[in-house]
Design a protein around this motif. Structure first.
Motif, short mmCIF file in Angstrom:
data_model
loop_
_atom_site.label_atom_id
_atom_site.label_comp_id
_atom_site.label_asym_id
_atom_site.label_seq_id
_atom_site.Cartn_x
_atom_site.Cartn_y
_atom_site.Cartn_z
N MET A 27 1.15 -1.48 0.69
CA MET A 27 -0.28 -0.14 0.16
C MET A 27 1.08 1.25 0.35
O MET A 27 0.44 2.11 -0.83
N LEU A 28 1.68 0.70 1.02
CA LEU A 28 3.24 2.48 0.55
C LEU A 28 3.51 3.01 -0.48
O LEU A 28 3.92 3.81 -1.14
N GLU A 29 3.81 1.61 -1.01
CA GLU A 29 4.47 1.41 -2.26
C GLU A 29 3.33 2.53 -3.27
O GLU A 29 3.92 3.01 -4.46
N ARG A 30 2.05 1.78 -3.69
CA ARG A 30 1.64 2.71 -4.75
C ARG A 30 1.11 4.08 -3.45
O ARG A 30 0.70 4.33 -5.07
N LEU A 31 0.99 4.29 -2.98
CA LEU A 31 0.83 5.77 -1.97
C LEU A 31 1.88 6.20 -2.86
O LEU A 31 1.83 7.44 -3.46
N ILE A 32 3.12 5.81 -3.26
CA ILE A 32 4.28 6.71 -3.80
C ILE A 32 4.34 6.61 -5.32
O ILE A 32 4.76 7.80 -5.93
N LEU A 62 -6.39 3.46 -8.25
CA LEU A 62 -7.28 2.13 -7.72
C LEU A 62 -6.24 1.53 -7.70
O LEU A 62 -7.09 1.22 -6.67
N ASP A 63 -5.06 0.89 -8.17
CA ASP A 63 -4.42 -0.43 -7.47
C ASP A 63 -4.68 0.57 -5.66
O ASP A 63 -4.68 -0.94 -4.86
N LEU A 64 -4.25 1.85 -5.45
CA LEU A 64 -4.29 1.96 -3.82
C LEU A 64 -5.23 1.82 -3.05
O LEU A 64 -5.31 0.95 -1.72
N LEU A 65 -6.06 2.15 -3.50
CA LEU A 65 -8.08 1.96 -3.00
C LEU A 65 -8.33 0.45 -3.18
O LEU A 65 -8.48 0.56 -2.17
#
Length: 374
Positions: A219-224, A252-255
């Protein structure tokens, strides 16, 4: 506006908007001088026949006056052109010594221009005709009057052209200021990331660190990835459709990490339009709107479909969801880049050539359609 702002190729006919459509050039000014002189010749011929009387018939008087006016006009045209070449800085400033020089020069051109056709018609030497007793005296006042009239016409034309140039310059400044203001506003809108969304995401990461470190890391990687893509988009003037779709995919990946099985998405982009150049941050608001107002309020969640197709030379982008549909909802904290801001951006970028449509799906949910010109 100073006279030096007047284009060097300005002509008295430039005061008429129709004649300003042809850009200034030496050949254009020669044509305009012929038109200008011929009009003066016609007016003089009609006035002479109507008010002064003449033994010559009107056609012959018309031909004589047009020839004489053109001789005078082209002599003045050539003399002013030579004067501009000889002293360009003084000519542009238009100080009183230069104005006096113009009057004297045009007076001489008028006198010689009047004497030349008459002498040629009689087969005489124009210089000898001017120097014979009593021939020069009647022409001098006429030459001076003609020169003063030309100075008045040129000065009036320059003032009108100066006003038009100043008005056009002010309009350009207003348009440029409006463009810069709109650009600053757009960049502010582009750089917005909903605080509510960001806080929730970070809170989810913190909650997952102990229970599910791998998921928290993902999740943190997708947020970055999302923040990096958002920052790049906020600094760019243009983007490709593929780049905007990748930004939506990162969001969308993050969500999906945060919402789990409640959120599914499909991206279907026609290969022919992937390289289409569009303004940045146009698709993201549609996706945010679909998640916020369509999927999140629905207990079972739903699916978001992002589609892009070529249409009528432009691009049609659709973000469809099978959420709760168009139902009244309570205001939410945060806000981000909303649909109203998106419409404002499109009006600024494309005027009436772009559209945003909200369509309710028959099976539930909403389709947001964005139609962009080529």
């Amino acid at each position: 506006m100073p006279t030096r702002s007047i284009p060097a190729g300005a002509h008295p006919l430039d005061v008429i908007p129709l004649f300003r459509r042809w850009p200034a050039s030496p050949s254009r000014n020669l044509v305009y001088t012929a038109i200008w002189s011929s009009l003066i010749g016609v007016l003089l011929a009609v006035a002479t026949c109507a008010f002064m009387g003449t033994v010559r018939p009107l056609p012959r008087m018309l031909a004589y006056m047009i020839v004489t006016a053109n001789v005078v006009g082209f002599l003045i045209h050539g003399a002013l052109a030579l004067l501009r070449l000889a002293a360009p800085a003084a000519f542009a400033r238009g100080a009183w010594p230069m104005q006096v020089c113009k009057v004297l020069l045009m007076a001489c051109c008028a006198v010689f221009g009047i004497a030349l056709p008459d002498a040629l018609l009689r087969g005489a030497n124009p210089f000898a005709a001017l120097l014979r007793d009593g021939a020069l005296a009647p022409l001098l006042p006429f030459g001076v009057v003609t020169a003063l009239m030309m100075v008045v016409v040129l000065a009036t034309g320059e003032r009108r052209l100066a006003r038009a140039t100043e008005a056009a310059r002010q309009q350009e400044q207003i348009a440029e200021a409006a463009r810069l203001l709109a650009e600053a506003k757009l960049r502010t809108l582009q750089a917005q990331i909903e605080p509510h969304f960001l806080y929730n995401t970070l809170a989810n990461v913190v909650s997952l660190i102990g229970a599910d470190p791998a998921r928290a890391r993902h999740m943190l990687e997708r947020l970055i990835d999302f923040l990096r893509a958002s920052l790049s988009a906020s600094r760019a003037e243009h983007a490709t459709l593929q780049g905007e779709v990748e930004l939506a995919r990162a969001y969308l990946d993050l969500l999906t990490v945060r919402m789990g099985a409640r959120l599914r998405y499909v991206i279907d982009v026609e290969p022919a339009c992937r390289d289409a150049v569009i303004a940045p941050m146009l698709i993201q608001p549609l996706v945010e709107n679909a998640v916020m107002h369509g999927i999140e309020p629905k207990v079972d969640g739903g699916t978001i479909v992002v589609r892009a197709r070529r249409r009528d030379g432009g691009v049609c982008i659709e973000v469809a969801d099978d959420g709760v549909g168009l139902v009244p909802a309570a205001p939410r904290p945060g806000g981000g880049v909303g649909m109203s801001n998106l419409r404002e951006r499109l009006r600024t970028l494309h005027g009436n050539n772009a559209q945003v449509q909200l369509l309710e799906n028959q099976d539930g949910g909403v389709t947001s359609r964005l139609v962009l010109p080529a």
